[in-house]
Design a protein around this motif. Structure first.
Motif, PDB file in Angstrom:
ATOM      1  N   ARG A   1       9.573  -2.276   8.122  1.00  0.00           N
ATOM      2  CA  ARG A   1      10.115  -1.889   6.817  1.00  0.00           C
ATOM      3  C   ARG A   1      10.427  -3.158   6.031  1.00  0.00           C
ATOM      4  N   ALA A   2      10.392  -3.052   4.706  1.00  0.00           N
ATOM      5  CA  ALA A   2      10.777  -4.195   3.868  1.00  0.00           C
ATOM      6  C   ALA A   2      12.228  -4.560   4.168  1.00  0.00           C
ATOM      7  N   LEU A   3      12.481  -5.847   4.382  1.00  0.00           N
ATOM      8  CA  LEU A   3      13.818  -6.295   4.761  1.00  0.00           C
ATOM      9  C   LEU A   3      14.759  -6.390   3.566  1.00  0.00           C
TER      10      LEU A   3
ATOM     11  N   ALA B   1       0.857  -1.189   0.000  1.00  0.00           N
ATOM     12  CA  ALA B   1       0.000   0.000   0.000  1.00  0.00           C
ATOM     13  C   ALA B   1       0.892   1.239   0.000  1.00  0.00           C
ATOM     14  N   SER B   2       0.635   2.169  -0.903  1.00  0.00           N
ATOM     15  CA  SER B   2       1.444   3.385  -0.987  1.00  0.00           C
ATOM     16  C   SER B   2       1.282   4.221   0.269  1.00  0.00           C
ATOM     17  N   PHE B   3       2.404   4.764   0.745  1.00  0.00           N
ATOM     18  CA  PHE B   3       2.439   5.704   1.875  1.00  0.00           C
ATOM     19  C   PHE B   3       1.882   5.100   3.156  1.00  0.00           C
ATOM     20  N   LEU B   4       2.047   3.790   3.304  1.00  0.00           N
ATOM     21  CA  LEU B   4       1.642   3.150   4.552  1.00  0.00           C
ATOM     22  C   LEU B   4       2.564   3.641   5.669  1.00  0.00           C
ATOM     23  N   SER B   5       1.987   4.010   6.797  1.00  0.00           N
ATOM     24  CA  SER B   5       2.778   4.527   7.911  1.00  0.00           C
ATOM     25  C   SER B   5       2.154   4.050   9.220  1.00  0.00           C
ATOM     26  N   GLU B   6       2.876   4.301  10.302  1.00  0.00           N
ATOM     27  CA  GLU B   6       2.324   3.981  11.621  1.00  0.00           C
ATOM     28  C   GLU B   6       1.033   4.752  11.860  1.00  0.00           C
TER      29      GLU B   6
ATOM     30  N   ILE C   1       3.612  -3.622   6.576  1.00  0.00           N
ATOM     31  CA  ILE C   1       4.979  -3.560   6.055  1.00  0.00           C
ATOM     32  C   ILE C   1       5.018  -2.450   5.023  1.00  0.00           C
ATOM     33  N   ALA C   2       5.855  -1.444   5.243  1.00  0.00           N
ATOM     34  CA  ALA C   2       5.923  -0.291   4.335  1.00  0.00           C
ATOM     35  C   ALA C   2       6.415  -0.719   2.959  1.00  0.00           C
ATOM     36  N   PHE C   3       5.822  -0.131   1.918  1.00  0.00           N
ATOM     37  CA  PHE C   3       6.266  -0.446   0.555  1.00  0.00           C
ATOM     38  C   PHE C   3       7.366   0.520   0.102  1.00  0.00           C
TER      39      PHE C   3
END
Length: 279
Positions: A247-249, A71-76, A88-90
């Motif tokens: 975050r993406a690993l 998902a774009s701009f996914l944040s806490e 998980i942030a993209f």
């Protein structure tokens, strides 16, 4: 993909494809039918739909753990709008992206321009503060929330006047329509802003070789494994998992060498740090 393969022996994966015409009633029916232990939300459409579904339920409703990905701009902050949801942030943080670019190109990267709609002011300001830690100035040029090609061209020309060394493109579909690409971005990039363009999705390199120069994006196969691992962690807690933001690993760097030397040249040895080359 890798997500289903990782979970196949542990639990049943039931896919359901949401569309822009899907509604809360559709989500309710699918959840009532399958009674999922965990829900995976794979893109912004699914995320918005599930949020609307949660809001439509009676106060006190218990929701199964959910995981939002791609998902774009996914944040806490986004995740706080949903109950019992991890993500998980993209996108990579701008700081990471700019540092990677700096390690690859010969030209100095001290000032990076970004065109953004006014509704992204807060997001861009957060990234500007973080980038400054690496002594990189994020030079923001806002446009209206529904810009036409003329407004976009003017914004890009203002960035050229402000002497930016690279251009960072947000994953904002409103700014990346075919019309804005053809009549806004491309004429200005090719005539005025002859600098590297950093994008967050590989298709803007492969399908638009005159547009993107570098793409820094999660390795989708590894993202599937990371998502499956998070789902298994949730199961290990008897589905009482405390929501978290990751975050993406694993991240891949893609480079469009068709633009050399018009917009950039690579440092010696840089190709060893690139995952895929378009040439």
């Amino acid at each position: 993909g890798t997500f289903s393969a990782e979970l196949g022996s542990e639990m049943d994966v039931v896919p359901w494809t949401a569309s822009t015409s899907s509604g809360v009633a559709d989500v309710s029916a699918v959840i009532a039918q399958h009674q999922p232990k965990v829900v995976v939300l794979m893109d912004n459409v699914a995320l918005r739909l599930y949020r609307d579904y949660q809001r439509a339920q009676p106060a006190g409703t218990k929701f199964p753990p959910a995981v939002a990905i791609m998902a774009s701009f996914l944040s806490e902050q986004t995740l706080k709008e949903l109950d019992n949801t991890s993500g998980i942030a993209f996108e990579l943080p701008a700081l990471t992206t700019f540092a990677r670019l700096r390690a690859l190109v010969t030209a100095p990267i001290a000032r990076v321009g970004v065109v953004h709609r006014t509704s992204f002011n807060a997001h861009v300001e957060r990234e500007r503060v973080l980038a400054s830690q690496e002594r990189i100035a994020l030079v923001a040029q806002p446009v209206s929330d529904d810009p036409d090609p003329r407004e976009l061209r003017a914004a890009l020309k203002r960035l050229a006047q402000r002497n930016v060394d690279a251009l960072w493109v947000l994953n904002d579909n409103v700014l990346l329509t075919p019309e804005l690409l053809a009549r806004g971005w491309l004429p200005t990039l090719n005539d005025t802003l002859k600098i590297p363009v950093i994008v967050g999705v590989v298709s803007l390199l492969t399908q638009q070789p005159q547009f993107g120069s570098f793409a820094m994006a999660p390795d989708l196969g590894e993202l599937g494994i990371q998502t499956a691992s998070l789902v298994l962690d949730i199961a290990d807690t008897e589905y009482q998992f405390r929501p978290q933001f990751e975050r993406a690993l694993s991240v891949k760097t893609f480079v469009n060498l068709k633009q050399v030397p018009a917009r950039f040249t690579l440092k010696e040895g840089a190709r060893e740090r690139i995952d895929q080359v378009l040439e």
